[in-house]
Write a protein that holds these residues in place. Sequence first.
Motif, mmCIF file in Angstrom:
data_model
loop_
_atom_site.group_PDB
_atom_site.id
_atom_site.type_symbol
_atom_site.label_atom_id
_atom_site.label_comp_id
_atom_site.label_asym_id
_atom_site.label_seq_id
_atom_site.Cartn_x
_atom_site.Cartn_y
_atom_site.Cartn_z
ATOM 1 N N LEU A 191 5.049 -1.079 -0.324
ATOM 2 C CA LEU A 191 5.918 -1.009 -1.503
ATOM 3 C C LEU A 191 5.342 -1.812 -2.673
ATOM 4 O O LEU A 191 5.364 -1.349 -3.813
ATOM 5 C CB LEU A 191 7.320 -1.525 -1.174
ATOM 6 C CG LEU A 191 8.237 -0.545 -0.475
ATOM 7 C CD1 LEU A 191 9.519 -1.238 -0.025
ATOM 8 C CD2 LEU A 191 8.562 0.635 -1.367
ATOM 9 N N VAL A 192 4.825 -2.986 -2.403
ATOM 10 C CA VAL A 192 4.246 -3.802 -3.476
ATOM 11 C C VAL A 192 3.053 -3.084 -4.097
ATOM 12 O O VAL A 192 2.918 -3.053 -5.331
ATOM 13 C CB VAL A 192 3.867 -5.207 -2.956
ATOM 14 C CG1 VAL A 192 3.012 -5.954 -3.965
ATOM 15 C CG2 VAL A 192 5.132 -6.003 -2.628
ATOM 16 N N LEU A 217 0.891 0.076 -8.691
ATOM 17 C CA LEU A 217 0.350 1.337 -9.216
ATOM 18 C C LEU A 217 1.279 1.942 -10.271
ATOM 19 O O LEU A 217 0.827 2.369 -11.335
ATOM 20 C CB LEU A 217 0.123 2.337 -8.080
ATOM 21 C CG LEU A 217 -1.020 2.025 -7.118
ATOM 22 C CD1 LEU A 217 -1.020 3.007 -5.955
ATOM 23 C CD2 LEU A 217 -2.352 2.055 -7.851
ATOM 24 N N VAL A 218 2.566 1.982 -9.974
ATOM 25 C CA VAL A 218 3.529 2.534 -10.931
ATOM 26 C C VAL A 218 3.556 1.676 -12.192
ATOM 27 O O VAL A 218 3.566 2.191 -13.319
ATOM 28 C CB VAL A 218 4.941 2.640 -10.303
ATOM 29 C CG1 VAL A 218 5.986 2.970 -11.352
ATOM 30 C CG2 VAL A 218 4.940 3.705 -9.222
ATOM 31 N N GLY A 219 3.538 0.361 -12.017
ATOM 32 C CA GLY A 219 3.541 -0.544 -13.168
ATOM 33 C C GLY A 219 2.313 -0.355 -14.040
ATOM 34 O O GLY A 219 2.408 -0.367 -15.273
ATOM 35 N N SER A 220 1.159 -0.158 -13.408
ATOM 36 C CA SER A 220 -0.068 0.051 -14.207
ATOM 37 C C SER A 220 0.021 1.350 -15.000
ATOM 38 O O SER A 220 -0.458 1.430 -16.135
ATOM 39 C CB SER A 220 -1.300 0.048 -13.310
ATOM 40 O OG SER A 220 -1.328 1.186 -12.477
ATOM 41 N N ARG A 221 0.633 2.357 -14.427
ATOM 42 C CA ARG A 221 0.827 3.626 -15.165
ATOM 43 C C ARG A 221 1.769 3.405 -16.356
ATOM 44 O O ARG A 221 1.572 3.967 -17.431
ATOM 45 C CB ARG A 221 1.384 4.716 -14.261
ATOM 46 C CG ARG A 221 0.491 5.112 -13.125
ATOM 47 C CD ARG A 221 -0.824 5.690 -13.633
ATOM 48 N NE ARG A 221 -1.648 6.116 -12.525
ATOM 49 C CZ ARG A 221 -2.825 5.597 -12.224
ATOM 50 N NH1 ARG A 221 -3.311 4.621 -12.942
ATOM 51 N NH2 ARG A 221 -3.519 6.051 -11.217
ATOM 52 N N GLY A 222 2.781 2.596 -16.154
ATOM 53 C CA GLY A 222 3.694 2.287 -17.254
ATOM 54 C C GLY A 222 2.978 1.560 -18.378
ATOM 55 O O GLY A 222 3.183 1.864 -19.560
ATOM 56 N N VAL A 223 2.125 0.605 -18.022
ATOM 57 C CA VAL A 223 1.350 -0.123 -19.041
ATOM 58 C C VAL A 223 0.413 0.834 -19.779
ATOM 59 O O VAL A 223 0.282 0.765 -21.014
ATOM 60 C CB VAL A 223 0.558 -1.286 -18.383
ATOM 61 C CG1 VAL A 223 -0.437 -1.886 -19.353
ATOM 62 C CG2 VAL A 223 1.521 -2.341 -17.874
ATOM 63 N N VAL A 244 9.217 3.559 -17.038
ATOM 64 C CA VAL A 244 8.459 3.499 -15.789
ATOM 65 C C VAL A 244 8.347 2.054 -15.298
ATOM 66 O O VAL A 244 8.370 1.789 -14.099
ATOM 67 C CB VAL A 244 7.067 4.155 -15.967
ATOM 68 C CG1 VAL A 244 6.146 3.830 -14.810
ATOM 69 C CG2 VAL A 244 7.214 5.661 -16.107
ATOM 70 N N LEU A 245 8.238 1.087 -16.206
ATOM 71 C CA LEU A 245 8.132 -0.321 -15.815
ATOM 72 C C LEU A 245 9.428 -0.861 -15.213
ATOM 73 O O LEU A 245 9.398 -1.814 -14.435
ATOM 74 C CB LEU A 245 7.731 -1.183 -17.014
ATOM 75 C CG LEU A 245 6.261 -1.109 -17.408
ATOM 76 C CD1 LEU A 245 6.015 -1.957 -18.645
ATOM 77 C CD2 LEU A 245 5.365 -1.561 -16.275
ATOM 78 N N VAL A 246 10.542 -0.251 -15.554
ATOM 79 C CA VAL A 246 11.824 -0.707 -15.014
ATOM 80 C C VAL A 246 11.911 -0.421 -13.514
ATOM 81 O O VAL A 246 12.445 -1.239 -12.749
ATOM 82 C CB VAL A 246 12.997 -0.034 -15.773
ATOM 83 C CG1 VAL A 246 14.313 -0.270 -15.080
ATOM 84 C CG2 VAL A 246 13.044 -0.549 -17.192
ATOM 85 N N LEU A 247 11.357 0.694 -13.078
ATOM 86 C CA LEU A 247 11.461 1.068 -11.662
ATOM 87 C C LEU A 247 10.822 0.043 -10.727
ATOM 88 O O LEU A 247 11.456 -0.375 -9.746
ATOM 89 C CB LEU A 247 10.867 2.458 -11.441
ATOM 90 C CG LEU A 247 11.607 3.593 -12.154
ATOM 91 C CD1 LEU A 247 10.860 4.906 -11.977
ATOM 92 C CD2 LEU A 247 13.021 3.705 -11.644
ATOM 93 N N PRO A 248 9.599 -0.415 -10.975
ATOM 94 C CA PRO A 248 9.042 -1.436 -10.079
ATOM 95 C C PRO A 248 9.830 -2.743 -10.135
ATOM 96 O O PRO A 248 9.934 -3.441 -9.111
ATOM 97 C CB PRO A 248 7.619 -1.658 -10.585
ATOM 98 C CG PRO A 248 7.297 -0.498 -11.437
ATOM 99 C CD PRO A 248 8.593 0.063 -11.918
ATOM 100 N N LEU A 249 10.373 -3.087 -11.285
ATOM 101 C CA LEU A 249 11.160 -4.321 -11.373
ATOM 102 C C LEU A 249 12.412 -4.235 -10.500
ATOM 103 O O LEU A 249 12.753 -5.185 -9.784
ATOM 104 C CB LEU A 249 11.535 -4.606 -12.825
ATOM 105 C CG LEU A 249 10.365 -4.959 -13.749
ATOM 106 C CD1 LEU A 249 10.846 -5.116 -15.183
ATOM 107 C CD2 LEU A 249 9.659 -6.206 -13.264
ATOM 108 N N ILE A 250 13.082 -3.103 -10.547
ATOM 109 C CA ILE A 250 14.262 -2.901 -9.697
ATOM 110 C C ILE A 250 13.843 -2.913 -8.226
ATOM 111 O O ILE A 250 14.500 -3.528 -7.381
ATOM 112 C CB ILE A 250 14.977 -1.586 -10.058
ATOM 113 C CG1 ILE A 250 15.615 -1.694 -11.444
ATOM 114 C CG2 ILE A 250 16.027 -1.225 -9.004
ATOM 115 C CD1 ILE A 250 16.144 -0.384 -11.981
ATOM 116 N N GLY A 251 12.743 -2.258 -7.916
ATOM 117 C CA GLY A 251 12.247 -2.233 -6.540
ATOM 118 C C GLY A 251 11.883 -3.614 -6.032
ATOM 119 O O GLY A 251 12.204 -3.971 -4.892
ATOM 120 N N LEU A 252 11.214 -4.412 -6.860
ATOM 121 C CA LEU A 252 10.850 -5.769 -6.454
ATOM 122 C C LEU A 252 12.095 -6.632 -6.245
ATOM 123 O O LEU A 252 12.156 -7.423 -5.297
ATOM 124 C CB LEU A 252 9.922 -6.407 -7.489
ATOM 125 C CG LEU A 252 8.483 -5.912 -7.462
ATOM 126 C CD1 LEU A 252 7.719 -6.431 -8.673
ATOM 127 C CD2 LEU A 252 7.799 -6.327 -6.168
#
Length: 150
Positions: free
Chosen positions: A14-15, A20-26, A43-51
């Motif tokens: 998951l991390v 990967l998702v965060g880098s795509r958002g950037v 897109v950056l919000v999704l990894p933050l919620i997941g973390l």
Amino acid sequence: MRAKITYVVTAAVLVVYFVLVGSRGVMLIETGTPVTVALGAAVLVLPLIGLWFLWKSTQFVRRANQLAAELDAEGGLPVDELRRTPAGRIDRDSADEVFARRRAETEDAPDDWRTWFRLAVAYHDARDTPRARKAMQHAIALHDGKPVRA
């Protein structure tokens, strides 16, 4: 031990996914157009919620395991008392008996985290995850001396 390894591997995957998702958002934000900046931010919000969810779940499991170790040291860990059919399904009458005993124990000592822990284990054994989680959260809060919602 197998469950811990599975949890660690799943969390690691998951991390990596979040990175990967965060880098795509950037990358989308760096493109600079209004549409890609908006999509990148979303897109950056999704990894933050997941973390956040992964962190809260890990805390919950860690605290539940600490309570289990403490109860084990006291010799108070419950055993799976549920009878099963030959196919492995839980006998409904058996579950009702165990729940009645656990609920009565909890009603007799509603401020004792140990009774709530044993109730949570009974729910877990019966595959009633939502009730098991709520009962375990209640046990953790009582153990930590936090206010408990009714």
